[in-house]
Design an enzyme around this catalytic site. Structure first.
Site, PDB file in Angstrom:
ATOM      1  N   ASP A  19       8.239   0.907 -11.008  1.00  0.00           N
ATOM      2  CA  ASP A  19       8.379   1.730 -11.618  1.00  0.00           C
ATOM      3  C   ASP A  19       8.473   1.831 -11.907  1.00  0.00           C
ATOM      4  O   ASP A  19       9.781   0.525 -12.190  1.00  0.00           O
ATOM      5  CB  ASP A  19       8.991   3.015 -10.469  1.00  0.00           C
ATOM      6  CG  ASP A  19       7.993   3.264  -8.929  1.00  0.00           C
ATOM      7  OD1 ASP A  19       6.865   3.636  -9.592  1.00  0.00           O
ATOM      8  OD2 ASP A  19       9.048   3.587  -7.934  1.00  0.00           O
ATOM      9  N   HIS A  57       2.540  -1.424 -12.116  1.00  0.00           N
ATOM     10  CA  HIS A  57       3.027   0.612 -11.920  1.00  0.00           C
ATOM     11  C   HIS A  57       2.252   0.304 -10.543  1.00  0.00           C
ATOM     12  O   HIS A  57       3.565   1.008 -10.406  1.00  0.00           O
ATOM     13  CB  HIS A  57       2.577   0.952 -12.999  1.00  0.00           C
ATOM     14  CG  HIS A  57       3.414   2.077 -13.362  1.00  0.00           C
ATOM     15  ND1 HIS A  57       4.507   1.973 -12.337  1.00  0.00           N
ATOM     16  CD2 HIS A  57       3.552   2.872 -14.303  1.00  0.00           C
ATOM     17  CE1 HIS A  57       4.668   3.537 -13.063  1.00  0.00           C
ATOM     18  NE2 HIS A  57       4.866   3.347 -13.824  1.00  0.00           N
TER      19      HIS A  57
END
Length: 403
Positions: free
Chosen positions: A380, A376
């Protein structure tokens, strides 16, 4: 001329290897590319071929020793070369487990017959400095220990076991428990997995995929692929769908280098292969240029050579994305740890018959759950799910002309 045999680098992050077994002994004739010795690293267990033809003139590293990459472990001489008799601790013997860190001695300046070693020298040759240090701390006479190493060499495992039997060390487990040291590969895997969890911000997304269309094509084309030297597995279809999706979403094929994002030109797919002694990840290089047949050939070839310990250093380097298949053991899905320095990994769950809704009606379909683990820090959720949507669509609407 003499040819040095060095410890190969079996992966980009590998800095050392442990010699498990010498297949040849000093004085044996060897051919170029003939298996010479077997090593174990965190990436792979492999038989290492001889770099030249000739006579194995000298062995400089013992079975059980851990040696730095590019260190000289043996010397291949010409057919008429003078053979150096190795010390007792370097004579090949049956495999005896992992030993302690090796101190690599400098190469002798002259080849010839060495004088007979003293009793003290023989004692030193039967153990490493670390083993002697442990023996001194626990007031143990090494000569009283039956060594499981080469020519009776006392390994770290031997002395720790002896100390435990004598009650001179703390108990590791409950009475009656069996305690074993981790193998080199298992220990390195553990280190890398913990490092990956600390490095990447792991997030997972799971998609259910209908494989019924792929199952039909696979059944129709299986014999044709076998005749062409390929094995048409579900994994082959998945890898092809993944490769096409990576070309469309290149951030999933990237890696992180400090504050920089490295977008890789090539798509190199790592395939996790479970072995009896650990897990390795050989790599299909430049998978973006391969069709379904050649991908199926590559998967079968790497898996076969991995299990036969025939992988080469280049086979386990350069991966940009990894696919692991816990479903082959029946797992519904897995939440895998990212293979550093990559930023994503795909786990394939069991491909099996399940009830599903098709055209507003309940039907039995061939289904599986695919889980994407992603970093992450740079990926995204929307990007990851967009990638998975492409993989899902390709598998559920496979063009028969592609196979």
């Amino acid at each position: 001329m003499a040819t040095d045999v060095v410890m190969p680098q079996m992966g980009e992050s590998v800095t050392e290897g442990t010699i498990v077994r010498w297949i040849k002994k000093v004085g044996d004739k060897v051919d170029r590319d003939e298996p010479l010795f077997e090593i174990s690293t965190d990436k792979v267990d492999a038989e290492i071929p001889s770099p030249a033809a000739g006579i194995l003139a000298e062995i400089r590293a013992n079975e059980g020793d851990t040696v730095a990459v590019n260190s000289v472990v043996a010397v291949i001489g010409a057919a008429d070369a003078l053979v150096v008799a190795p010390p007792a601790s370097a004579l090949p013997a049956a495999p005896s487990g992992r030993g302690d860190q090796m101190q690599v001695a400098p190469a002798p300046e002259h080849v010839g017959v060495t004088p007979a070693p003293s009793t003290e020298d023989l004692m030193r040759e039967r153990s490493s400095p670390l083993v002697r240090k442990i023996a001194k701390e626990h007031h143990v006479d090494i000569s009283q220990i039956h060594g499981s190493g080469i020519a009776g060499r006392v390994t770290k495992h031997d002395i720790l076991e002896y100390i435990g039997q004598e009650g001179q060390a703390g108990q590791v487990g409950q009475e009656g428990d069996r305690v074993e040291k981790m193998s080199v590969m298992r220990k390195k895997i553990a280190e890398h997995m913990v490092l990956s969890r600390r490095t990447s911000a792991h997030v997972h997304s799971v998609f259910d995929v209908n494989f019924s269309r792929v199952a039909e094509i696979r059944e129709a084309k299986r014999a044709e692929y076998e005749q062409a030297g390929g094995k048409l597995t579900y994994l082959s279809f998945i890898i092809k769908a993944v490769v096409d999706a990576l070309q469309a979403v290149p951030i999933i094929n990237a890696s992180i280098d400090g504050d920089n994002v490295v977008y890789h030109k090539d798509i190199n797919i790592g395939i996790a292969v479970a072995l009896d002694w650990g897990l390795i990840v050989p790599v299909i290089k430049q998978a973006g240029g391969l069709d379904l047949l050649n991908l199926s050939r590559a998967v079968a070839d790497l898996a076969t050579r991995a299990r036969a310990k025939q992988l080469k250093p280049d086979d386990v380097q350069g991966g940009t994305f990894t696919v692991t298949n816990p479903g082959v053991f029946g797992a519904s899905f897995g939440l895998p740890i990212i293979n550093q320095p990559q930023v994503a990994i795909l786990a394939v769950g069991a491909i099996e018959k399940r009830p599903a809704v098709v055209n507003d009606a309940l039907a039995v379909q061939t289904m599986a759950s695919l889980a994407l683990g992603f970093d992450h820090r740079i990926i995204d959720g929307a990007t990851a799910d967009g990638f998975m949507s492409r993989v899902k669509h390709a598998l559920e609407h496979w063009d028969g002309e592609q196979a």
